[in-house]
Design a protein around this motif. Structure first.
Motif, PDB file in Angstrom:
ATOM      1  N   PRO A 185      57.772  42.815  89.824  1.00  0.00           N
ATOM      2  CA  PRO A 185      57.248  42.230  88.785  1.00  0.00           C
ATOM      3  C   PRO A 185      57.794  42.437  87.398  1.00  0.00           C
ATOM      4  O   PRO A 185      58.109  41.536  86.729  1.00  0.00           O
ATOM      5  N   LEU A 186      58.078  43.545  87.040  1.00  0.00           N
ATOM      6  CA  LEU A 186      58.596  44.240  85.947  1.00  0.00           C
ATOM      7  C   LEU A 186      60.322  43.199  85.765  1.00  0.00           C
ATOM      8  O   LEU A 186      60.596  42.837  84.739  1.00  0.00           O
ATOM      9  N   GLU A 187      60.915  43.348  86.697  1.00  0.00           N
ATOM     10  CA  GLU A 187      62.460  42.723  86.770  1.00  0.00           C
ATOM     11  C   GLU A 187      62.171  41.291  86.768  1.00  0.00           C
ATOM     12  O   GLU A 187      62.946  40.640  86.050  1.00  0.00           O
ATOM     13  N   TYR A 188      61.295  40.595  87.220  1.00  0.00           N
ATOM     14  CA  TYR A 188      60.793  39.183  86.951  1.00  0.00           C
ATOM     15  C   TYR A 188      60.475  38.845  85.608  1.00  0.00           C
ATOM     16  O   TYR A 188      61.050  37.924  84.972  1.00  0.00           O
ATOM     17  N   ALA A 189      59.606  39.806  84.983  1.00  0.00           N
ATOM     18  CA  ALA A 189      59.297  39.673  83.844  1.00  0.00           C
ATOM     19  C   ALA A 189      60.429  39.807  82.682  1.00  0.00           C
ATOM     20  O   ALA A 189      60.694  38.828  81.693  1.00  0.00           O
ATOM     21  N   CYS A 190      61.399  40.466  82.894  1.00  0.00           N
ATOM     22  CA  CYS A 190      62.942  40.823  82.217  1.00  0.00           C
ATOM     23  C   CYS A 190      63.451  39.407  82.245  1.00  0.00           C
ATOM     24  O   CYS A 190      64.011  38.794  81.445  1.00  0.00           O
ATOM     25  N   HIS A 191      63.600  38.874  83.704  1.00  0.00           N
ATOM     26  CA  HIS A 191      64.461  37.852  83.671  1.00  0.00           C
ATOM     27  C   HIS A 191      63.799  36.700  82.742  1.00  0.00           C
ATOM     28  O   HIS A 191      64.525  35.779  82.333  1.00  0.00           O
ATOM     29  N   VAL A 192      62.459  36.349  83.042  1.00  0.00           N
ATOM     30  CA  VAL A 192      61.820  35.156  82.385  1.00  0.00           C
ATOM     31  C   VAL A 192      61.940  35.642  80.852  1.00  0.00           C
ATOM     32  O   VAL A 192      62.258  34.343  80.338  1.00  0.00           O
ATOM     33  N   ARG A 193      61.954  36.710  80.390  1.00  0.00           N
ATOM     34  CA  ARG A 193      62.194  36.739  78.953  1.00  0.00           C
ATOM     35  C   ARG A 193      63.638  36.356  78.721  1.00  0.00           C
ATOM     36  O   ARG A 193      63.978  35.667  77.560  1.00  0.00           O
ATOM     37  N   ASP A 194      64.462  36.655  79.474  1.00  0.00           N
ATOM     38  CA  ASP A 194      66.076  36.320  79.173  1.00  0.00           C
ATOM     39  C   ASP A 194      66.164  34.579  79.428  1.00  0.00           C
ATOM     40  O   ASP A 194      67.064  34.148  78.942  1.00  0.00           O
ATOM     41  N   VAL A 195      65.491  34.206  80.330  1.00  0.00           N
ATOM     42  CA  VAL A 195      65.383  32.588  80.583  1.00  0.00           C
ATOM     43  C   VAL A 195      65.111  32.134  79.523  1.00  0.00           C
ATOM     44  O   VAL A 195      65.586  31.189  78.819  1.00  0.00           O
ATOM     45  N   CYS A 196      64.082  32.683  78.837  1.00  0.00           N
ATOM     46  CA  CYS A 196      63.402  32.007  77.357  1.00  0.00           C
ATOM     47  C   CYS A 196      64.624  32.010  76.277  1.00  0.00           C
ATOM     48  O   CYS A 196      64.812  31.327  75.758  1.00  0.00           O
ATOM     49  N   ARG A 197      65.333  33.189  76.308  1.00  0.00           N
ATOM     50  CA  ARG A 197      66.390  33.308  75.284  1.00  0.00           C
ATOM     51  C   ARG A 197      67.639  32.201  75.574  1.00  0.00           C
ATOM     52  O   ARG A 197      67.865  31.567  74.616  1.00  0.00           O
ATOM     53  N   VAL A 198      68.029  32.086  76.866  1.00  0.00           N
ATOM     54  CA  VAL A 198      69.079  31.410  77.213  1.00  0.00           C
ATOM     55  C   VAL A 198      68.825  30.193  76.936  1.00  0.00           C
ATOM     56  O   VAL A 198      69.557  29.244  76.299  1.00  0.00           O
ATOM     57  N   MET A 199      67.502  29.540  77.297  1.00  0.00           N
ATOM     58  CA  MET A 199      67.132  28.085  77.133  1.00  0.00           C
ATOM     59  C   MET A 199      66.891  27.600  75.943  1.00  0.00           C
ATOM     60  O   MET A 199      67.124  26.726  75.286  1.00  0.00           O
ATOM     61  N   ASP A 200      66.299  28.882  75.019  1.00  0.00           N
ATOM     62  CA  ASP A 200      66.309  28.623  73.639  1.00  0.00           C
ATOM     63  C   ASP A 200      67.768  28.129  73.245  1.00  0.00           C
ATOM     64  O   ASP A 200      67.818  27.321  72.247  1.00  0.00           O
ATOM     65  N   GLN A 201      68.798  29.039  73.569  1.00  0.00           N
ATOM     66  CA  GLN A 201      70.092  28.577  72.954  1.00  0.00           C
ATOM     67  C   GLN A 201      70.527  27.289  73.267  1.00  0.00           C
ATOM     68  O   GLN A 201      71.313  26.834  72.585  1.00  0.00           O
TER      69      GLN A 201
END
Length: 172
Positions: free
Chosen positions: A64-80
């Motif tokens: 779950p922690l790894e998925y949360a990190c991924h989702v955080r980074d997905v938010c960043r990438v999609m914002d860009q």
């Protein structure tokens, strides 16, 4: 143990419901993207406070922690990507290797509290980006390196599927 890289092209979720998480991209309007993003970010709070948040359910499945990190980074990438689409005509997105990022950033070793704050910050930024999309800009286009074309609305829907699907992956 490393994760088998996901090489699937998930753009099909823009055309039909996801059989795993039941997300229906076509049912989401542009104005709903910020709300759903914020609701999903809030749901990750409970996940990150679980006992065993660092534990993988199977050796080749993210914790779950790894998925949360991924989702955080997905938010960043999609914002860009959304920013590029709103600022440029039909930009090409730089490649992002999610699996390489997970290894390089040592997702499984990160502090869940710090990840939670980062996820909220990134989710709020991307929610604000989509909240500010002018009515006449939802059809602006951008291209992934594999040639997949997105509109701003399609990118938002694709992004939301990722966030919602991973909540499903961790049983939230």
């Amino acid at each position: 143990m490393t994760i088998e890289p996901d090489t699937k092209d998930w753009t099909w979720v823009l055309d039909r419901p996801c059989p795993e998480c039941a997300f229906v991209a076509t049912a989401v309007t542009g104005s709903e993207i910020p709300r759903i993003t914020r609701e999903a970010a809030a749901a990750w709070d409970g996940v990150l406070h679980r006992e065993g948040v660092r534990d993988r359910p199977e050796p080749h499945v993210w914790s779950p922690l790894e998925y949360a990190c991924h989702v955080r980074d997905v938010c960043r990438v999609m914002d860009q990507r959304a920013r590029l689409m709103l600022a440029q005509d039909a930009p090409s997105f730089p490649n992002w290797d999610q699996d390489e990022t997970a290894l390089r950033e040592r997702y499984g070793e990160q502090d869940p509290a710090v990840v939670g704050l980062g996820l909220h910050t990134a989710a709020e930024a991307v929610a604000a980006r989509f909240a500010a999309v002018p009515d006449d800009a939802w059809d602006r286009r951008g291209l992934r390196s594999n040639g997949s074309e997105f509109t701003v609305l399609g990118l938002g829907r694709y992004f939301l599927h990722d966030v919602v699907h991973h909540l499903h992956d961790v049983g939230a």
